[in-house]
Every structure is written in C-alpha cells, then in structure tokens.
Design a protein around this motif. Structure first.
Motif, PDB file in Angstrom:
ATOM      1  N   ASN A 472      95.736 -11.391 -25.776  1.00  0.00           N
ATOM      2  CA  ASN A 472      94.439 -10.791 -25.420  1.00  0.00           C
ATOM      3  C   ASN A 472      94.001  -9.784 -26.471  1.00  0.00           C
ATOM      4  O   ASN A 472      92.825  -9.749 -26.863  1.00  0.00           O
ATOM      5  N   LYS A 475      92.761 -11.621 -29.312  1.00  0.00           N
ATOM      6  CA  LYS A 475      91.529 -12.354 -28.995  1.00  0.00           C
ATOM      7  C   LYS A 475      90.323 -11.394 -28.918  1.00  0.00           C
ATOM      8  O   LYS A 475      89.259 -11.666 -29.468  1.00  0.00           O
ATOM      9  N   ASP A 499      94.732  -2.059 -28.806  1.00  0.00           N
ATOM     10  CA  ASP A 499      93.862  -2.735 -29.776  1.00  0.00           C
ATOM     11  C   ASP A 499      92.617  -1.891 -30.016  1.00  0.00           C
ATOM     12  O   ASP A 499      92.395  -0.882 -29.334  1.00  0.00           O
ATOM     13  N   GLY A 503      86.820  -3.641 -26.010  1.00  0.00           N
ATOM     14  CA  GLY A 503      86.996  -2.714 -24.881  1.00  0.00           C
ATOM     15  C   GLY A 503      86.532  -3.334 -23.563  1.00  0.00           C
ATOM     16  O   GLY A 503      86.042  -4.468 -23.512  1.00  0.00           O
ATOM     17  N   ALA A 519      85.761 -10.509 -17.768  1.00  0.00           N
ATOM     18  CA  ALA A 519      84.736  -9.495 -17.976  1.00  0.00           C
ATOM     19  C   ALA A 519      83.926  -9.793 -19.230  1.00  0.00           C
ATOM     20  O   ALA A 519      83.264  -8.922 -19.783  1.00  0.00           O
ATOM     21  N   LEU A 530      93.042 -15.969 -15.927  1.00  0.00           N
ATOM     22  CA  LEU A 530      94.290 -16.033 -15.148  1.00  0.00           C
ATOM     23  C   LEU A 530      95.420 -15.232 -15.792  1.00  0.00           C
ATOM     24  O   LEU A 530      96.364 -14.833 -15.117  1.00  0.00           O
ATOM     25  N   TYR A 533      96.128 -11.866 -14.311  1.00  0.00           N
ATOM     26  CA  TYR A 533      96.543 -12.038 -12.908  1.00  0.00           C
ATOM     27  C   TYR A 533      98.028 -12.428 -12.864  1.00  0.00           C
ATOM     28  O   TYR A 533      98.827 -11.832 -12.145  1.00  0.00           O
ATOM     29  N   PHE A 558      96.822  -1.511 -23.001  1.00  0.00           N
ATOM     30  CA  PHE A 558      97.468  -2.015 -21.788  1.00  0.00           C
ATOM     31  C   PHE A 558      98.859  -1.405 -21.714  1.00  0.00           C
ATOM     32  O   PHE A 558      99.578  -1.388 -22.713  1.00  0.00           O
TER      33      PHE A 558
HETATM   34  P1  ADP Z   1      91.263 -14.669 -20.069  1.00  0.00           P
HETATM   35  O1  ADP Z   1      92.195 -15.815 -20.276  1.00  0.00           O
HETATM   36  O2  ADP Z   1      89.932 -15.055 -19.602  1.00  0.00           O
HETATM   37  O3  ADP Z   1      91.262 -13.718 -21.206  1.00  0.00           O
HETATM   38  P2  ADP Z   1      92.782 -12.660 -18.687  1.00  0.00           P
HETATM   39  O4  ADP Z   1      93.190 -12.606 -17.239  1.00  0.00           O
HETATM   40  O5  ADP Z   1      93.840 -12.589 -19.704  1.00  0.00           O
HETATM   41  O6  ADP Z   1      91.878 -13.927 -18.811  1.00  0.00           O
HETATM   42  O7  ADP Z   1      91.776 -11.481 -18.919  1.00  0.00           O
HETATM   43  C1  ADP Z   1      90.755 -11.223 -18.000  1.00  0.00           C
HETATM   44  C2  ADP Z   1      89.589 -10.527 -18.633  1.00  0.00           C
HETATM   45  O8  ADP Z   1      89.995  -9.232 -19.052  1.00  0.00           O
HETATM   46  C3  ADP Z   1      89.086 -11.187 -19.884  1.00  0.00           C
HETATM   47  O9  ADP Z   1      88.118 -12.181 -19.549  1.00  0.00           O
HETATM   48  C4  ADP Z   1      88.480 -10.028 -20.636  1.00  0.00           C
HETATM   49  O10 ADP Z   1      87.171  -9.810 -20.169  1.00  0.00           O
HETATM   50  C5  ADP Z   1      89.325  -8.847 -20.241  1.00  0.00           C
HETATM   51  N1  ADP Z   1      90.332  -8.465 -21.216  1.00  0.00           N
HETATM   52  C6  ADP Z   1      91.668  -8.736 -21.167  1.00  0.00           C
HETATM   53  N2  ADP Z   1      92.310  -8.165 -22.209  1.00  0.00           N
HETATM   54  C7  ADP Z   1      91.369  -7.534 -22.939  1.00  0.00           C
HETATM   55  C8  ADP Z   1      91.399  -6.752 -24.143  1.00  0.00           C
HETATM   56  N3  ADP Z   1      92.520  -6.513 -24.812  1.00  0.00           N
HETATM   57  N4  ADP Z   1      90.216  -6.240 -24.594  1.00  0.00           N
HETATM   58  C9  ADP Z   1      89.071  -6.466 -23.910  1.00  0.00           C
HETATM   59  N5  ADP Z   1      88.984  -7.187 -22.787  1.00  0.00           N
HETATM   60  C10 ADP Z   1      90.112  -7.718 -22.304  1.00  0.00           C
END
Ligand code: ADP
Length: 584
Positions: A472, A475, A499, A503, A519, A530, A533, A558
């Motif tokens: 994440n 990404k 990271d 945000g 988000a 997922l 979760y 995180f």
């Molecule tokens: P996804 O596979 O859609 O990324 P996750 O459950 O891993 O699903 O994450 C859920 C949501 O949390 C993401 O869609 C993103 O909006 C947000 N998110 C997760 N990690 C980050 C991060 N490091 N920076 C910004 N947003 C994040």
C-alpha cells in the motif's frame, strides 16, 4: 341551626338524583338536589353517608363507602395552574375542620387523568354539642373535560397506513406527528438516540410540529439551536434510563431558569410558552430508540390514562417501523456494497488476464510461424513472455487468495501456526521482495530495524500483513521514500510503515480497515478494498492492533503492535531486545 346528630344520620339517604337529610319521622329537612348537583356527605369518622351519582360523575370515581383525611380516592384538588393543593385546603377538608366554604370554582384531577372544573360549596354539619359531625359538599360541573376525545383506533389505523407504505423512515415521521396534533396536544416531537462522533449519546430531533405556525417555527429554532439534552426535565431521563413514561405537568418559569443554557435559550423557551408534556419511549426489541413527546399548552388538561396508552402503542409501532427501516437500509447497503465489490472484483481479475492472454497468443503465433519455417524459437523472447505471464499469474493468484481469505475469516476458519520469528528479519525479507518494484517506481525503500524483535507468530500470515502495508505504501506513495521501522517495547513488537504519498482523509481512517472499503477512486487506483481488512483480522487474531495516522497530501503511517507471546528468556537476552524490565 340544624344539627346532623339531632337530624338522625341514619335518615340521610343517597339516590341517583336526590340526597335528603331527614329527622326521622319529620319531613325532609334538606332541599331536593337538582339533577346536575353532586352531593357528598361525609362524617368525621370518614364514613360516606351520601355520595350521589352526580358526584360520582363529577369526581370520576365509584361511590366510596369510607374516605381517609377528607381525600376522595384517586382524586386530587389542584390549583388552576395544575399544581396540587395542600390536602387541608380542599373544600371538604375545610368543611370538616368547621369552616364553611362559599360557592367558588375548584379544579379536580380525576383518576383517569382528566380534569374537572367544579363549582363547589361546603359546610360543616354540627351535632347537638356544636362539634362538627360531618361535612356536606355540593358540586356543579362548570366544565368537565370528557374522559377522552381521542379516537385511538382510527388514529392507530391511520398510523398503520402511513408507516406501512414506506421504508424511508424520516419522510414518514412528520406526517405521523400530524396525527397527534391537535388531537392529543398542540405540539409533538420525535427524538431519536444516535451515537456521536466519539461514541457518545446524541439526541436527534427527527420531527417536530406545533399547531400554531409561529410557535412551530420557534420550536424548530429552539430545537436546532439547543438540541435536547437527555438530562433535562421533560421526562427524557426517565424515558431513556428505564424505558418508562415521563411526565412534566408544566414547563414552568422555574424549569426555564433551571434548564436554560443561556439567556437566548431561556427567551426561546419562554416564547414557545408553557407546555405540559408526556414522553413515551420508542421501544423495539428491548431497545429504547428514542422518545415520542406530546406538548400541551392547555396545562389545565392533564394527559389521561387512555391518552398515555394510545401514545405508548403508537410509539411502539413507530419504533418497530424505525427498526425495520434500519434493517432494510442495512440490507440495502450490504447489497449495494456487494454489487459494487463484484464490479470492482471482475475489473481487477480481468486486468491481469488481458496482458496474460495477449502474451500467450503472441507466443503461440511466433512458435507456429517459426516452426513452419523450421526455425528455433529464440529463448530470450520466450523468457520475456514468460516473465509477463508469471507476473500476471502472481497478481491473479494474489487477488484470488484475498477472496479466499475473506471467506475463511467470515467463516471463522483463519488458522494460525505459531513459531518463533524475528519481525525485523521478516520485514527485511519483504522489503527485499519489493526492492525491484520500488526501484522501478523510483521509490526509496528504507528499513530501520537495529535489533531482532522476536515473537511467536504465524510466518505466512505475518509476511502477508507486512506485505499488505508495504505494498500500500508503494502504491499510494510511489516516488517518495517509504521507511519501515521495527522495534520492541517490552512485551510488544512494533512495526511502522511510513510513506509520503497521497494520505488519507480523517473521516476515512477507521473505515478503510472494514471489508470492501476504499478511500480512493477506482479510476485512479486498483484494489479490492480487502487488504487492510484482512490485515486487521490477522493482527487481531495475533492479539494485536493496527492503526493509521495520516495527513492528506503528506503521507500516512501505519502502526502495527503485536504481543510477542511466550518468548523464551534466552532469546531476549541473546538478541538484546529490550524486555519489560529493561525498558522501564
Ligand atoms: P486496496 O486493495 O483497495 O488498496 P486496502 O484494504 O489495502 O485495499 O486499502 C483500503 C483503502 O485504504 C485504499 O483503497 C486506500 O484508499 C487506503 N489506503 C491504504 N493504505 C494507504 C496508504 N498507505 N496511503 C493512502 N491510502 C491508503
């Protein structure tokens, strides 16, 4: 003067329309009582010698045989503002105390909650020695409020029709109040309990109505600017604490002074005017969802028992309706989420399939052409193609693994095989796996893990958690440095992934750890919503927590905190990880 003793008390008779005081053989000494006149004759001992049917109707009680302390059973003498009169001030008590009471107006609160306004006169009846032996009370109804003007069954039928035709709860609530106003009172409120942002109880006025247009606007203004507080009078504390009916005979000036939060609040309360109030709980399936309140500006008219029963029944039906509407909303939301997820999942599964099948087709063609020409297939081309194929297959199987994990978690089948592991080494291994991808994206990957941090965890699941957080960070923070730190804090192991990417908005921070929650827009970022979760479920199975802090536009951190479990002492010493005593 006529003395009752000399008249012979046994000669006093009571009948539907007359009460006579006789002196035995002689002619009746009392006058005939008019039809509309109630007559009560009570001896000092409390024995009721006369209580005609008119009196029974005026006081709304059956004929009593005996009364205590001049109190008619179930009745209360009240002042015209509704406050109770001291018992010794009632006309009957005064007459028994020897004081004649001239014809004047009196208010009586009857057992059914209605109020009668009576013209009463009362006089003491003295025995031969001049002592008071009895009191004679005469009553005329000036205004008797009928026991109930309420057509409860019609109103309940109308409420049923209203609530039965929609599941959009709020839209139905104001029309529902119209059934109560003015039939039951001049104003009505429907208050719902909800949970505030910090988990506190908040009261929300879902609907309000006043028969008087000016007061309707004032009431709205009052409720918007000063939302109800569960601790102020109006019966709400009672309703919410015990699910009981709450009553307030009148919101008097003393109440206004006591509850007003500031001068403006007091002004609005005064302008809405004094009201009596009856509050009943909106109870459904053992929960009090809120309260239904009826306001009555005619404070002389107390709420009757029948009105209370009706309002309680209506509140119960409303609560069931609200509860059903909630369940329906939740079911609809779950279906919407599932549909949205299916759309995203199909898209996500299809994305790696396209390059995969293109590469395979291309390879197939090349093999056929080269074979036809009797040439060898160049190995570097095959290797390139297989690289692409492998990457996409890995991506596909990752997605499918996530889906399988969710169904395992939902079915409670997440099994852990615990072994002694070093979280710092696990983090280093994962970062190594990501190093090529990070370099390609121009992301600097750093690890701050000065000492091993040992604990008992499931290796594959721990790798999965760290992988999710790091992937994440890469990404959503591509091109900016990502730092992973590992440290021990007593019996806890902590891992942070920091990271400097897009945000997360404060409102989304808790939500993203829920199933299917994302988000970001699916147009900009792929993902099933997922990963976090699954991460949270695994971390909780380890007995730990995962959380995030973030500033939109500046990046996210995180934080993973895992109990280290039962670690042998020699591990802690050998690897110099600070133990609980060292860290103190
Ligand atoms: P996804 O596979 O859609 O990324 P996750 O459950 O891993 O699903 O994450 C859920 C949501 O949390 C993401 O869609 C993103 O909006 C947000 N998110 C997760 N990690 C980050 C991060 N490091 N920076 C910004 N947003 C994040």
């Amino acid at each position: 003067m006529m003395h009752a003793e000399s008249l012979g008390m046994s000669g006093i008779t009571s009948s539907a329309s007359e009460a006579c005081v006789t002196d035995g053989d002689g002619p009746p000494l009392s006058t005939r009582v008019m039809d509309a006149e109630g007559v009560v004759l009570v001896e000092c001992t409390g024995r009721v010698t006369v209580f005609n049917s008119q009196a029974a109707a005026h006081f709304g009680i059956p004929v009593p045989l005996h009364i205590e302390h001049a109190r008619l059973p179930g009745c209360e003498w009240v002042r015209d503002d509704g406050t109770p009169l001291p018992p010794q001030d009632s006309p009957l008590a005064r007459a028994l105390a020897g004081e004649p009471v001239d014809a004047s107006l009196w208010h009586v609160l009857r057992p059914d909650g209605t109020r009668a306004v009576l013209r009463c006169n009362a006089m003491p009846v003295r025995a031969g020695d001049g002592q008071v032996a009895a009191a004679l009370l005469r009553t005329h109804a000036v205004e008797a409020v009928p026991a109930s003007m309420l057509d409860a069954s019609r109103l309940l039928a109308e409420a049923g029709a209203l609530l039965g035709t929609s599941v959009d709860a709020d839209a139905r609530l104001e029309p529902l109040l119209k059934l109560l106003v003015p039939a039951l009172g001049e104003g009505a409120l429907l208050i719902l309990r909800t949970t505030g942002a910090v988990g506190d109880e908040v009261l929300r006025v879902a609907a309000s109505l006043h028969a008087d247009a000016g007061r309707h606007a004032l009431l709205r203004d009052l409720l918007t600017r000063y939302p109800p507080d569960p601790s102020v009078p109006g019966g709400l504390p009672q309703v919410f604490a015990s699910g009981a009916v709450g009553r307030l005979p009148i919101l008097s000036e003393e109440h206004v002074v006591a509850i007003a939060r500031d001068a403006e609040h007091a002004r609005l309360l005064r302008e809405v005017g004094p009201h009596g109030c009856l509050s009943v709980p909106l109870g459904a399936r053992g929960n009090v969802l809120g309260a239904l309140m009826v306001l009555r500006s005619d404070v002389l008219r107390a709420f009757g028992a029948e009105e209370e029963r009706f309002l309680t029944e209506l509140a119960h039906r409303t609560a069931l309706y609200l509860e059903n509407a909630r369940l329906y909303r939740e079911a609809r939301e779950a279906v919407r989420q599932r549909d949205e997820f299916l759309g995203i999942a199909s898209h996500e599964l299809k994305t790696p399939l396209t390059p995969l099948s293109l590469k395979v087709q291309l390879l197939q063609k090349q093999v056929v052409v080269l074979a036809r020409e009797g040439k060898d297939v160049p190995t570097d081309r095959v290797a390139d193609a297989l690289d692409v194929v492998q990457r996409q297959v890995r991506r596909l199987s990752g997605l499918v693994d996530n889906l399988l994990d969710v169904s395992r978690i939902t079915a409670g089948r997440l099994r852990l095989e615990l072994e002694e592991l070093d979280l710092a080494s696990v983090a280093a291994e994962i970062l190594y796996r990501f190093s090529a991808a990070a370099a390609q994206a121009g992301t600097e990957l750093g690890l701050e893990a000065p000492v091993p941090v040992v604990g008992r965890w499931d290796r594959l699941r721990l790798e999965q958690v760290v992988t999710n957080l790091v992937s994440n960070a890469l990404k959503y923070g591509a091109g900016h440095p990502v730092i992973v730190s590992v440290e021990a804090q007593g019996t806890l192991a902590r891992l942070t992934v920091k990271d400097h990417g897009i945000g997360i908005a404060p409102d989304d921070l808790a939500r993203i750890f829920e199933r299917f929650e994302r988000a970001v827009s699916e147009r900009h970022y792929g993902g099933l919503g997922l990963g976090l979760y699954i991460t949270r479920q695994i971390v909780e199975a380890f007995g730990g927590t995962v959380s995030a802090v973030s500033t939109p536009g500046e990046g996210s951190t995180f934080l993973l905190e895992l109990p280290r479990g039962d670690i042998p002492e020699e591990w802690l010493v050998a690897h110099a990880a600070p133990g609980p005593t060292q860290s103190e």
